[in-house]
Design a protein around this motif. Structure first.
Motif, PDB file in Angstrom:
ATOM      1  N   ILE A 176       0.884  -1.233  -0.008  1.00 50.54           N
ATOM      2  CA  ILE A 176      -0.125  -0.012   0.108  1.00 50.54           C
ATOM      3  C   ILE A 176       0.854   1.301  -0.127  1.00 50.54           C
ATOM      4  N   GLN A 177       2.340   1.394   0.532  1.00 51.17           N
ATOM      5  CA  GLN A 177       2.923   2.139   0.602  1.00 51.17           C
ATOM      6  C   GLN A 177       3.534   2.780  -0.597  1.00 51.17           C
ATOM      7  N   ASP A 178       3.660   1.750  -1.469  1.00 46.23           N
ATOM      8  CA  ASP A 178       4.071   1.791  -3.051  1.00 46.23           C
ATOM      9  C   ASP A 178       2.829   2.606  -3.824  1.00 46.23           C
ATOM     10  N   LEU A 179       1.858   2.118  -3.479  1.00 40.71           N
ATOM     11  CA  LEU A 179       0.697   2.912  -3.963  1.00 40.71           C
ATOM     12  C   LEU A 179       0.419   4.281  -3.769  1.00 40.71           C
ATOM     13  N   ALA A 180       0.569   4.539  -2.190  1.00 43.38           N
ATOM     14  CA  ALA A 180       0.464   5.779  -1.736  1.00 43.38           C
ATOM     15  C   ALA A 180       1.471   6.454  -2.475  1.00 43.38           C
ATOM     16  N   LYS A 181       2.755   6.134  -2.535  1.00 43.51           N
ATOM     17  CA  LYS A 181       3.897   7.058  -3.206  1.00 43.51           C
ATOM     18  C   LYS A 181       3.609   7.425  -4.688  1.00 43.51           C
ATOM     19  N   ALA A 182       3.163   6.404  -5.334  1.00 37.95           N
ATOM     20  CA  ALA A 182       2.874   6.788  -6.592  1.00 37.95           C
ATOM     21  C   ALA A 182       1.599   7.775  -7.032  1.00 37.95           C
ATOM     22  N   VAL A 183       0.761   7.630  -6.083  1.00 35.13           N
ATOM     23  CA  VAL A 183      -0.421   8.484  -6.166  1.00 35.13           C
ATOM     24  C   VAL A 183       0.035   9.858  -5.773  1.00 35.13           C
ATOM     25  N   ASN A 184       0.682  10.099  -4.608  1.00 32.97           N
ATOM     26  CA  ASN A 184       1.403  11.111  -4.076  1.00 32.97           C
ATOM     27  C   ASN A 184       2.361  12.021  -5.489  1.00 32.97           C
ATOM     28  N   SER A 185       3.090  11.217  -6.076  1.00 33.56           N
ATOM     29  CA  SER A 185       3.764  11.468  -7.052  1.00 33.56           C
ATOM     30  C   SER A 185       3.205  12.062  -8.321  1.00 33.56           C
ATOM     31  N   GLU A 186       1.960  11.473  -8.751  1.00 34.37           N
ATOM     32  CA  GLU A 186       1.241  12.072  -9.663  1.00 34.37           C
ATOM     33  C   GLU A 186       0.332  13.257  -9.294  1.00 34.37           C
ATOM     34  N   LEU A 187       0.059  13.314  -8.094  1.00 30.59           N
ATOM     35  CA  LEU A 187      -0.654  14.484  -7.733  1.00 30.59           C
ATOM     36  C   LEU A 187       0.166  15.887  -7.677  1.00 30.59           C
ATOM     37  N   TRP A 188       1.509  15.687  -7.774  1.00 30.45           N
ATOM     38  CA  TRP A 188       2.531  16.690  -7.692  1.00 30.45           C
ATOM     39  C   TRP A 188       2.923  17.222  -9.162  1.00 30.45           C
ATOM     40  N   THR A 189       2.264  16.189 -10.168  1.00 30.18           N
ATOM     41  CA  THR A 189       2.472  16.476 -11.326  1.00 30.18           C
ATOM     42  C   THR A 189       1.427  17.201 -11.982  1.00 30.18           C
ATOM     43  N   ILE A 190       0.223  17.380 -11.340  1.00 38.77           N
ATOM     44  CA  ILE A 190      -0.884  18.202 -12.084  1.00 38.77           C
ATOM     45  C   ILE A 190      -0.500  19.633 -11.795  1.00 38.77           C
TER      46      ILE A 190
END
Length: 130
Positions: A89-103
């Motif tokens: 779940i930590q990997d998913l959270a990291k990926a989501v957070n990373s994507e949010l910062w690219t918007i």
């Protein structure tokens, strides 16, 4: 997300962010939009919001088209993360957070302009579908 997680992690950070970004405006003068998701309607959440002095803008039932995350953000995240495999779940959270910062900030501003138009239509139709 559970109500406990939401109260302990999200609301406390939100209160701090409001105080930091708008020190002259009390959080009781800030309206917070919640959709009708379980963690948002849970007794613990409602109680915590009262204790923090945060007012909630009511959200019409069965209206995901009025929730920016539902009509804009989640489809973007689903598209960008499609096909990814996350073992933890930590990997998913990291990926989501990373994507949010690219918007881009302009994209966030644009969606809230569209959201205001949708809310106006809802008000003009007295909460009926349009």
């Amino acid at each position: 997300m559970t109500a406990t997680y939401y109260v302990q992690n999200v609301l406390s950070q939100m209160k701090s962010a409001i105080n930091e970004q708008r020190p002259k405006i009390s959080s009781s003068r800030t309206l917070h939009l919640h959709d009708n998701a379980g963690p948002h309607k849970a007794r613990a959440t409602i109680q915590s919001l009262r204790e923090l002095g945060i007012q909630v803008l009511p959200h019409p039932a069965y209206s995901p088209d009025l929730a920016p995350c539902d009509f804009w953000l989640f489809p973007i995240l689903k598209d960008r993360l499609a096909g990814g495999k996350f073992d933890r779940i930590q990997d998913l959270a990291k990926a989501v957070n990373s994507e949010l910062w690219t918007i881009r900030e302009e994209d966030y501003r644009g969606v809230f302009r569209k959201w205001q138009i949708k809310l106006k239509c809802c008000i003009e139709s007295h909460g009926e579908y349009f």
